[in-house]
Write an enzyme that holds these catalytic residues in place. Structure first.
Site, mmCIF file in Angstrom:
data_model
loop_
_atom_site.group_PDB
_atom_site.id
_atom_site.type_symbol
_atom_site.label_atom_id
_atom_site.label_comp_id
_atom_site.label_asym_id
_atom_site.label_seq_id
_atom_site.Cartn_x
_atom_site.Cartn_y
_atom_site.Cartn_z
ATOM 1 N N GLU A 116 0.998 -39.339 13.501
ATOM 2 C CA GLU A 116 2.379 -39.850 13.507
ATOM 3 C C GLU A 116 2.414 -41.366 13.409
ATOM 4 O O GLU A 116 3.465 -41.960 13.175
ATOM 5 C CB GLU A 116 3.089 -39.425 14.799
ATOM 6 N N ARG A 154 -8.195 -52.911 -11.695
ATOM 7 C CA ARG A 154 -8.058 -53.033 -13.152
ATOM 8 C C ARG A 154 -7.662 -54.458 -13.540
ATOM 9 O O ARG A 154 -7.768 -54.840 -14.707
ATOM 10 C CB ARG A 154 -7.049 -52.048 -13.691
HETATM 11 N N1 LIG Z 1 4.713 -44.167 1.430
HETATM 12 C C1 LIG Z 1 3.615 -44.876 1.833
HETATM 13 N N2 LIG Z 1 3.253 -46.086 1.344
HETATM 14 O O1 LIG Z 1 2.156 -46.464 1.995
HETATM 15 N N3 LIG Z 1 1.745 -45.556 2.896
HETATM 16 C C2 LIG Z 1 2.631 -44.537 2.801
HETATM 17 C C3 LIG Z 1 2.586 -43.319 3.592
HETATM 18 O O2 LIG Z 1 3.401 -42.431 3.419
HETATM 19 N N4 LIG Z 1 1.600 -43.264 4.529
HETATM 20 C C4 LIG Z 1 1.485 -42.111 5.383
HETATM 21 C C5 LIG Z 1 1.005 -42.493 6.745
HETATM 22 C C6 LIG Z 1 0.836 -43.828 7.103
HETATM 23 C C7 LIG Z 1 0.414 -44.139 8.396
HETATM 24 C C8 LIG Z 1 0.185 -43.110 9.280
HETATM 25 CL CL1 LIG Z 1 -0.335 -43.528 10.889
HETATM 26 C C9 LIG Z 1 0.355 -41.787 8.929
HETATM 27 C C10 LIG Z 1 0.769 -41.479 7.635
#
Ligand SMILES: Nc1nonc1C(=O)NCc1ccc(Cl)cc1
Length: 246
Positions: A116, A154
């Site tokens: 979470e 890239r």
């Molecule tokens: N959209 C996005 N752009 O960068 N990251 C995401 C994303 O969904 N991360 C999932 C996530 C990030 C941190 C934790 Cl603790 C758990 C899950």
């Protein structure tokens, strides 16, 4: 460029970068990737990396100490200073302009969360920048890290063969890309715009710019406002709109 990835699944991110342009950038020494797993730094018999959230609620939260120890190990693995980027939906939107800026750095550490969330005290103490690749929720930061690595790799000098210049990417100047065509010329799915076979490079460049401008105007007018359009661009776009109004 050296990129250290902090993740419970470091091999996942390494695999994403193992193919194509990013794989070649690695082979050419343009990109060094290192993975660090917080579980390797977790103490106790169960090597815990997550715990129940204070305040209750569903799911688990990543603990401070394993992440902090993994970050410290990554920092110490190379004498050069580095910034720490945390991937999350709460971050600043990642753009091509941001990719260009990141690509100039010698190092960066990408922090990937799972569950979470990460204890906020770790974010406040260790994270320099928070980046989002889009307004949706993934199951972890690893895919976002892979996106950032790809976009930055890239842009490393020498990563693309000279026949695929990154500079030609329309997003480089804030526009959508023009249509592309290749053999065969004749196909049941349709024709190739004759101008592209004319050998007239000025006309071809004009056609491509017009198509980029027109597409951007139709599909992403928000980008058009940001883009630095030349006087020629504006004339082209007016001609494009006039043709549609006919
Ligand atoms: N959209 C996005 N752009 O960068 N990251 C995401 C994303 O969904 N991360 C999932 C996530 C990030 C941190 C934790 Cl603790 C758990 C899950």
């Amino acid at each position: 460029m050296r990129i250290d990835v902090i993740s419970l699944f470091p091999e996942f991110v390494a695999q994403c970068a193992a193919f194509g342009v990013t794989g070649r950038a690695g082979e050419r020494g343009l990109l060094q990737l290192h993975g660090w797993n917080p579980r390797d730094f977790a103490q106790g018999n169960y090597r815990r990396v997550d715990e129940r959230p204070f305040g209750g609620g569903p799911g688990m939260v990543m603990m401070i100490d394993p992440l902090r120890a993994a970050l410290q190990a990554a920092r110490e693995a190379d004498p050069r200073p580095t910034r720490v980027i945390y991937l999350s939906p709460q971050g600043v939107p990642f753009t091509q302009a941001r990719a260009r800026e990141l690509a100039t750095r010698e190092r960066m550490v990408l922090l990937c969360g799972r569950y979470e969330g990460i204890d906020e005290r770790l974010i406040e103490a260790e994270v320099d920048e928070e980046l989002s690749i889009g307004d949706y929720v993934l199951s972890g930061g690893e895919l976002a890290a892979a996106v950032v690595i790809d976009a930055v790799a890239r842009l490393q000098e020498g990563a693309l063969g000279d026949d695929q210049s990154a500079v030609q990417d329309s997003f480089e100047d804030g526009l959508l890309d023009c249509p592309h065509y290749t053999r065969p010329v004749e196909h049941e799915l349709g024709q190739v715009p004759p101008v592209l076979m004319s050998g007239n490079h000025a006309q071809i460049a004009r056609w491509r710019r017009l198509e980029s401008l027109g597409r951007t105007w139709r599909r992403r007018p928000d980008l058009l406002d940001e883009a630095a359009l030349s006087k020629t661009d504006r004339a082209l776009l007016d001609a494009y709109r006039a043709r549609l109004a006919e």
